[in-house]
Scaffold this motif. Structure first.
Motif, PDB file in Angstrom:
ATOM      1  N   THR A 190     101.646 152.393  -1.777  1.00 38.03           N
ATOM      2  CA  THR A 190     100.367 151.874  -1.313  1.00 38.03           C
ATOM      3  C   THR A 190     100.116 150.439  -1.754  1.00 38.03           C
ATOM      4  N   PHE A 239     103.724 148.322   0.659  1.00 41.71           N
ATOM      5  CA  PHE A 239     102.866 147.881   1.765  1.00 41.71           C
ATOM      6  C   PHE A 239     102.561 146.380   1.674  1.00 41.71           C
ATOM      7  N   THR A 294      97.222 146.005   4.367  1.00 41.96           N
ATOM      8  CA  THR A 294      98.273 146.498   3.468  1.00 41.96           C
ATOM      9  C   THR A 294      97.801 146.614   2.026  1.00 41.96           C
ATOM     10  N   MET A 346     107.022 152.579   7.055  1.00 38.44           N
ATOM     11  CA  MET A 346     106.458 153.280   5.902  1.00 38.44           C
ATOM     12  C   MET A 346     106.688 154.783   5.999  1.00 38.44           C
ATOM     13  N   SER A 379     101.812 156.642   3.348  1.00 39.18           N
ATOM     14  CA  SER A 379     101.958 155.841   4.572  1.00 39.18           C
ATOM     15  C   SER A 379     100.625 155.516   5.225  1.00 39.18           C
ATOM     16  N   LYS A 398      96.364 154.224   5.284  1.00 46.54           N
ATOM     17  CA  LYS A 398      95.382 153.301   4.740  1.00 46.54           C
ATOM     18  C   LYS A 398      93.984 153.800   5.096  1.00 46.54           C
TER      19      LYS A 398
END
Length: 347
Positions: free
Chosen positions: A80, A84, A111, A248, A274, A276
């Motif tokens: 995360t 990312f 990200t 991801m 993966s 957000k």
């Protein structure tokens, strides 16, 4: 009366339609003058209340128990807040061919935000993964993101994030961290109430986010920043986000396998690592980007819907995976009373 349900064949999350409708409302009837001041004040209060509820919901005992599975949580946090952002920085090379600079700043911000909680849990459950791990991983990510996301934004976005400064950091602490800590401190007395009224408070959550979206896009309309976005640029953004999500999903699945996690843990890592969070990202963007928040949150809104649609398909396919075979135990020796069915099952 039978309760109305969203058709299962409809690929779009109904809440995304509400978000898009809110964007359309802001485009047609943006808040101006005194109305903009009222909307901004209400949005600030909504953000604070949102993070207060986050603090009141997070069980400290569950969080401490979840630390026992620290390898999984470190893996999710690394995905995360490390992998990312690295991919986000690499996307800088796509400017100006695929992305404009404002859209890239929004993509980079995407990200940096924490992982989701609700959808990670739901998809992990559907796929028969490690649900308790998904709960703790999402909770840890949200908690860490309150501190880490603003710091990463200050380091990577710099002046693009609305002129990030000490005053901005203080504002973030007052609007996000202080309400969250207050919710944690008061959880002993209000935790039961929050749990009993989870559904109603969920509507409050979503209503607060809609207010934040309306305020951000109203400011964007007044500033005229929508003239910077064309259909071709939006198409380029969707392609870039599709590649980002695919990378991801592959890294979290095969990377977890390389780290020797079992199937259930790999599922939790894939879905928590993966994703957000729209719920956490929108309020943070409102604080960080100010009048430019509308373009900053556009990549996050698109990515959110994309991840829901793709992960729903993956979760259903994982649910059809055959059960792991049982490991046959050796035949008990003569006179032994050990039962064969106590043999451990592989994961």
């Amino acid at each position: 009366m039978e309760r109305l349900r969203w058709p299962s064949w409809m690929p779009i999350d109904p809440y995304i339609l509400l978000l898009l409708g809110t964007v359309g409302l802001a485009a047609l009837v943006p808040a101006r003058g005194a109305a903009a001041d009222v909307a901004s004040g209400a949005s600030t209060a909504a953000i604070a209340f949102l993070f207060f509820l986050y603090g009141a919901r997070l069980s400290t005992r569950e969080a401490l128990d979840g630390l026992k599975h620290w390898r999984l949580h470190v893996t999710v946090l690394a995905c995360t807040f490390v992998i990312f952002p690295v991919l986000g920085l690499a996307a800088r090379g796509l400017v100006p061919v695929f992305l404009t600079d404002p859209l890239y700043q929004g993509l980079l911000f995407l990200t940096l935000v924490p992982s989701t909680i609700q959808s990670s849990i739901a998809f992990t459950s559907i796929a028969r993964g490690n649900v308790p791990a998904a709960i703790c991983a999402g909770s840890f990510s949200s908690l860490v993101g309150i501190v880490v996301t603003p710091l990463l934004a200050a380091a990577l976005l710099g002046s693009s994030a609305g002129g990030f400064s000490t005053d901005s950091l203080v504002e973030i602490v007052l609007q996000l961290l202080v309400p969250f800590v207050a919710g944690q401190l008061l959880r002993r007395w209000i935790g039961g109430f929050v749990a009993r009224h989870k559904k109603v408070l969920g509507y409050v959550d979503r209503g607060s986010i809609l207010l934040v979206v309306y305020t951000a896009f109203s400011e964007g309309m007044v500033q005229g920043i929508w003239h910077q976005v064309s259909p071709v640029r939006l198409g380029g953004l969707l392609v870039v986000e599709a590649v980002l999500l695919a990378v991801m999903l592959a890294l979290t699945w095969y990377g977890a396998k390389a780290l020797r996690f079992g199937r259930e843990d790999r599922i939790a890592i894939q879905f928590a690592g993966s994703k957000k969070s729209l719920a956490s990202g929108l309020p943070m963007a409102s604080v960080l980007f100010g009048a430019h928040a509308s373009l900053a949150v556009l990549p996050l809104m698109l990515f959110h819907q994309m991840q829901l649609m793709v992960c729903a398909v993956i979760a259903k396919r994982r649910a059809r995976d055959p059960e792991p075979p049982a490991v046959d135990a050796p035949a008990p020796a003569a006179g032994s009373r050990t039962a064969v069915d106590t043999a451990p099952r592989s994961r």
